[in-house]
Design an enzyme around this catalytic site. Structure first.
Site, PDB file in Angstrom:
ATOM      1  N   ASN A  59       0.843  -1.198   0.000  1.00 60.24           N
ATOM      2  CA  ASN A  59       0.000   0.000   0.000  1.00 60.24           C
ATOM      3  C   ASN A  59       0.874   1.243   0.000  1.00 60.24           C
ATOM      4  O   ASN A  59       1.953   1.277   0.615  1.00 60.24           O
ATOM      5  CB  ASN A  59      -1.008  -0.006   1.158  1.00 60.24           C
ATOM      6  CG  ASN A  59      -0.382  -0.183   2.527  1.00 60.24           C
ATOM      7  OD1 ASN A  59       0.699  -0.729   2.653  1.00 60.24           O
ATOM      8  ND2 ASN A  59      -1.064   0.266   3.550  1.00 60.24           N
ATOM      9  N   CYS A  64      -3.187  13.346   0.861  1.00 54.74           N
ATOM     10  CA  CYS A  64      -4.542  13.504   0.343  1.00 54.74           C
ATOM     11  C   CYS A  64      -5.130  12.090   0.357  1.00 54.74           C
ATOM     12  O   CYS A  64      -4.939  11.306  -0.574  1.00 54.74           O
ATOM     13  CB  CYS A  64      -4.480  14.086  -1.075  1.00 54.74           C
ATOM     14  SG  CYS A  64      -6.084  14.449  -1.745  1.00 54.74           S
ATOM     15  N   CYS A  70      -4.063   0.722  -2.608  1.00 51.17           N
ATOM     16  CA  CYS A  70      -3.932  -0.537  -1.873  1.00 51.17           C
ATOM     17  C   CYS A  70      -2.834  -1.412  -2.479  1.00 51.17           C
ATOM     18  O   CYS A  70      -2.474  -1.279  -3.661  1.00 51.17           O
ATOM     19  CB  CYS A  70      -5.236  -1.325  -1.935  1.00 51.17           C
ATOM     20  SG  CYS A  70      -6.606  -0.539  -1.113  1.00 51.17           S
ATOM     21  N   GLU A  72      -2.950  -4.560  -3.316  1.00 51.47           N
ATOM     22  CA  GLU A  72      -3.393  -5.430  -4.418  1.00 51.47           C
ATOM     23  C   GLU A  72      -3.350  -4.692  -5.751  1.00 51.47           C
ATOM     24  O   GLU A  72      -2.910  -5.229  -6.769  1.00 51.47           O
ATOM     25  CB  GLU A  72      -4.834  -5.912  -4.173  1.00 51.47           C
ATOM     26  CG  GLU A  72      -5.033  -6.693  -2.897  1.00 51.47           C
ATOM     27  CD  GLU A  72      -5.460  -5.811  -1.729  1.00 51.47           C
ATOM     28  OE1 GLU A  72      -4.797  -4.784  -1.500  1.00 51.47           O
ATOM     29  OE2 GLU A  72      -6.435  -6.157  -1.066  1.00 51.47           O
TER      30      GLU A  72
END
Ligand SMILES: O=c1ccn([C@H]2C[C@H](O)[C@@H](CO)O2)c(=O)[nH]1
Ligand SMILES: [Zn+2]
Length: 157
Positions: A59, A64, A70, A72
């Site tokens: 990740n 912001c 993520c 994945e």
């Protein structure tokens, strides 16, 4: 049906994917590169492509918050951007000791683009729960609902 394990390679995997989960978990350890100053939750992912390559991701958070990515999707974007669109399986890992880590809704939709693949949700001790993408995201939206002719057109922008 979900499949759980205490860390060994599940027969389902060996049969269907000839897939060394330990190697995959090792790649998942790339969660050590996780950039997560806001959530402080380190997440790693590894995916296996049809031709046997493994791509990892972590990740990557942003001040912001909604621009954070993520693990994945980092792994998927790495694989696709290097020409690998045929995915066989994906795993996700984290520092959480007491529970497996499931992909968020956005990641489920992105994984869905690449087929009904098994998703391995792991714990730090190497145990995992495996569910297929269809189990994680039933009745999902996909390219087949779009106008195919347009999608196939080489002239589309
Ligand atoms: O499956 C998951 C679940 C969460 N996260 C990340 C996103 C964010 O950086 C942090 C907290 O939500 O965890 C992932 O990367 N994958
Ligand atoms: Zn996600």
């Amino acid at each position: 049906m979900a499949v759980s394990s205490s860390g060994a390679v599940h027969p389902f995997l060996r049969r269907r994917f000839n897939f060394n989960l330990k190697h995959q978990f090792k790649m998942c350890l790339h969660l050590k590169f996780s950039s997560c100053p806001y959530s402080e939750l380190r997440v790693g992912s590894a995916l296996l492509t049809e031709d046997g390559q493994i791509f990892s991701g972590c990740n990557v958070e942003n001040a912001c918050f909604y621009l954070s990515l993520c693990a994945e999707r980092t792994a998927i974007n790495k694989a696709v951007s290097e020409g690998h669109r045929k995915l066989k399986a994906i795993a996700v890992s984290s520092d959480l000791e007491d529970r497996v880590i499931p992909p968020c809704g956005a990641c489920r939709q992105v994984i869905r683009e690449f087929g009904d693949i098994p998703v391995f949700m792991t714990k730090v001790d190497g145990s995992y729960t495996m569910m297929t993408l269809e189990e994680l995201l039933p009745l999902s939206w996909g390219a087949e609902y779009l106008r195919k002719q347009e999608m196939d057109s080489p002239k589309r922008n």
